[in-house]
Scaffold this motif. Structure first.
Motif, PDB file in Angstrom:
ATOM      1  N   ARG A  95      12.083  -0.509 -13.170  1.00 23.70           N
ATOM      2  CA  ARG A  95      11.008   0.364 -12.678  1.00 23.70           C
ATOM      3  C   ARG A  95      10.026  -0.408 -11.814  1.00 23.70           C
ATOM      4  O   ARG A  95       9.776  -1.589 -12.046  1.00 23.70           O
ATOM      5  N   GLU A  96       9.477   0.307 -10.824  1.00 22.81           N
ATOM      6  CA  GLU A  96       8.435  -0.233  -9.943  1.00 22.81           C
ATOM      7  C   GLU A  96       8.851  -1.595  -9.375  1.00 22.81           C
ATOM      8  O   GLU A  96       8.169  -2.605  -9.563  1.00 22.81           O
ATOM      9  N   VAL A  97       9.946  -1.614  -8.640  1.00 24.52           N
ATOM     10  CA  VAL A  97      10.516  -2.855  -8.120  1.00 24.52           C
ATOM     11  C   VAL A  97       9.960  -3.150  -6.728  1.00 24.52           C
ATOM     12  O   VAL A  97      10.047  -2.326  -5.818  1.00 24.52           O
ATOM     13  N   ARG A  98       9.389  -4.328  -6.585  1.00 25.83           N
ATOM     14  CA  ARG A  98       8.872  -4.792  -5.290  1.00 25.83           C
ATOM     15  C   ARG A  98      10.072  -5.157  -4.414  1.00 25.83           C
ATOM     16  O   ARG A  98      10.970  -5.858  -4.848  1.00 25.83           O
TER      17      ARG A  98
ATOM     18  N   ALA B 119       6.009  -5.199   1.255  1.00 26.02           N
ATOM     19  CA  ALA B 119       5.008  -4.141   1.217  1.00 26.02           C
ATOM     20  C   ALA B 119       5.433  -2.963   0.346  1.00 26.02           C
ATOM     21  O   ALA B 119       4.584  -2.214  -0.122  1.00 26.02           O
ATOM     22  N   SER B 120       6.727  -2.816   0.139  1.00 22.84           N
ATOM     23  CA  SER B 120       7.240  -1.622  -0.544  1.00 22.84           C
ATOM     24  C   SER B 120       7.536  -1.884  -2.007  1.00 22.84           C
ATOM     25  O   SER B 120       7.932  -2.984  -2.393  1.00 22.84           O
ATOM     26  N   ARG B 121       7.362  -0.826  -2.787  1.00 25.47           N
ATOM     27  CA  ARG B 121       7.711  -0.858  -4.207  1.00 25.47           C
ATOM     28  C   ARG B 121       8.399   0.468  -4.512  1.00 25.47           C
ATOM     29  O   ARG B 121       7.783   1.525  -4.420  1.00 25.47           O
ATOM     30  N   ILE B 122       9.671   0.394  -4.865  1.00 25.12           N
ATOM     31  CA  ILE B 122      10.428   1.606  -5.136  1.00 25.12           C
ATOM     32  C   ILE B 122      10.282   1.965  -6.611  1.00 25.12           C
ATOM     33  O   ILE B 122      10.134   1.089  -7.462  1.00 25.12           O
ATOM     34  N   ASP B 123      10.334   3.265  -6.901  1.00 26.93           N
ATOM     35  CA  ASP B 123      10.077   3.733  -8.260  1.00 26.93           C
ATOM     36  C   ASP B 123      11.101   3.220  -9.266  1.00 26.93           C
ATOM     37  O   ASP B 123      10.734   2.707 -10.323  1.00 26.93           O
TER      38      ASP B 123
ATOM     39  N   GLY C 166      18.377   2.535  -4.783  1.00 27.40           N
ATOM     40  CA  GLY C 166      16.958   2.777  -4.947  1.00 27.40           C
ATOM     41  C   GLY C 166      16.705   4.250  -5.213  1.00 27.40           C
ATOM     42  O   GLY C 166      17.313   5.115  -4.577  1.00 27.40           O
ATOM     43  N   ILE C 167      15.822   4.525  -6.156  1.00 33.13           N
ATOM     44  CA  ILE C 167      15.480   5.897  -6.510  1.00 33.13           C
ATOM     45  C   ILE C 167      13.983   6.092  -6.295  1.00 33.13           C
ATOM     46  O   ILE C 167      13.167   5.405  -6.910  1.00 33.13           O
ATOM     47  N   GLU C 168      13.670   7.029  -5.415  1.00 31.52           N
ATOM     48  CA  GLU C 168      12.277   7.374  -5.153  1.00 31.52           C
ATOM     49  C   GLU C 168      12.010   8.742  -5.768  1.00 31.52           C
ATOM     50  O   GLU C 168      12.802   9.668  -5.620  1.00 31.52           O
ATOM     51  N   VAL C 169      10.890   8.868  -6.462  1.00 31.10           N
ATOM     52  CA  VAL C 169      10.521  10.100  -7.154  1.00 31.10           C
ATOM     53  C   VAL C 169       9.308  10.699  -6.450  1.00 31.10           C
ATOM     54  O   VAL C 169       8.312  10.008  -6.230  1.00 31.10           O
ATOM     55  N   LYS C 170       9.397  11.987  -6.117  1.00 34.29           N
ATOM     56  CA  LYS C 170       8.307  12.652  -5.411  1.00 34.29           C
ATOM     57  C   LYS C 170       8.017  14.011  -6.026  1.00 34.29           C
ATOM     58  O   LYS C 170       8.915  14.812  -6.220  1.00 34.29           O
TER      59      LYS C 170
END
Length: 118
Positions: free
Chosen positions: A40-43, A48-52, A59-63
Motif C-alpha cells: 500500500r501507498e508505494v512511492r 513524485a508519485s505514490r500509487i495506492d 499498479g492499482i489506483e483507487v478513485k
C-alpha cells in the motif's frame, strides 16, 4: 500476477467504506484473501508519485472523486514509471471509464465498484 487476475478477484466486490483510504483497505484485504501480496501507498521511481496499491508490477489506483481528465493525467504519470507494467483503476464513478485502454503502451483496466460510502 496480471491485471486480468486482479480484475477477476475484484469482480463483483461490493465494498462499504467511509473514506477512500477505507476503500484501499477493503480492496487490499480482498486481494490478500485470494493470495495476492499487496503493498500500500508505494512511492514510485519518478520521485513524485505514490500509487495506492501495488501487486507485483501491477499498479492499482483507487478513485472515488475527480474528473476523468485528472485521473488520466495521474495514470499517465504512473505509466511512465519503470516498476509499473499494467495499471488497474478501481473507481466508484462510471464517468472514469472514459480513461484510455493503454497509457504509454501499458494496459489500463477499469473496475467500477458498487456499494458505497457509509
Amino acid at each position: 500476477m496480471t491485471a486480468a487476475e486482479i480484475v477477476a478477484a475484484l469482480d463483483g466486490i461490493r465494498p462499504t467504506y467511509v473514506s477512500e483510504t477505507d476503500l484501499h483497505a477493503e480492496l487490499a484485504d480482498a486481494l490478500t484473501a485470494v493470495g495476492h501480496h499487496v503493498r500500500r501507498e508505494v512511492r514510485l521511481s519518478d520521485g513524485a508519485s505514490r500509487i495506492d496499491l501495488l501487486v507485483d508490477r501491477v499498479g492499482i489506483e483507487v478513485k472515488v472523486d475527480g474528473t476523468w481528465k485528472a485521473v488520466a493525467w495521474q495514470l499517465l504519470r504512473y505509466a511512465k514509471c519503470d516498476e509499473i507494467d499494467e495499471l488497474v483503476l478501481v473507481t466508484t464513478r462510471a464517468s472514469h471509464r472514459v480513461t484510455y485502454s493503454h497509457v504509454v503502451h501499458k494496459p489500463v483496466h477499469v473496475v467500477v465498484v458498487t456499494g458505497g460510502s457509509l
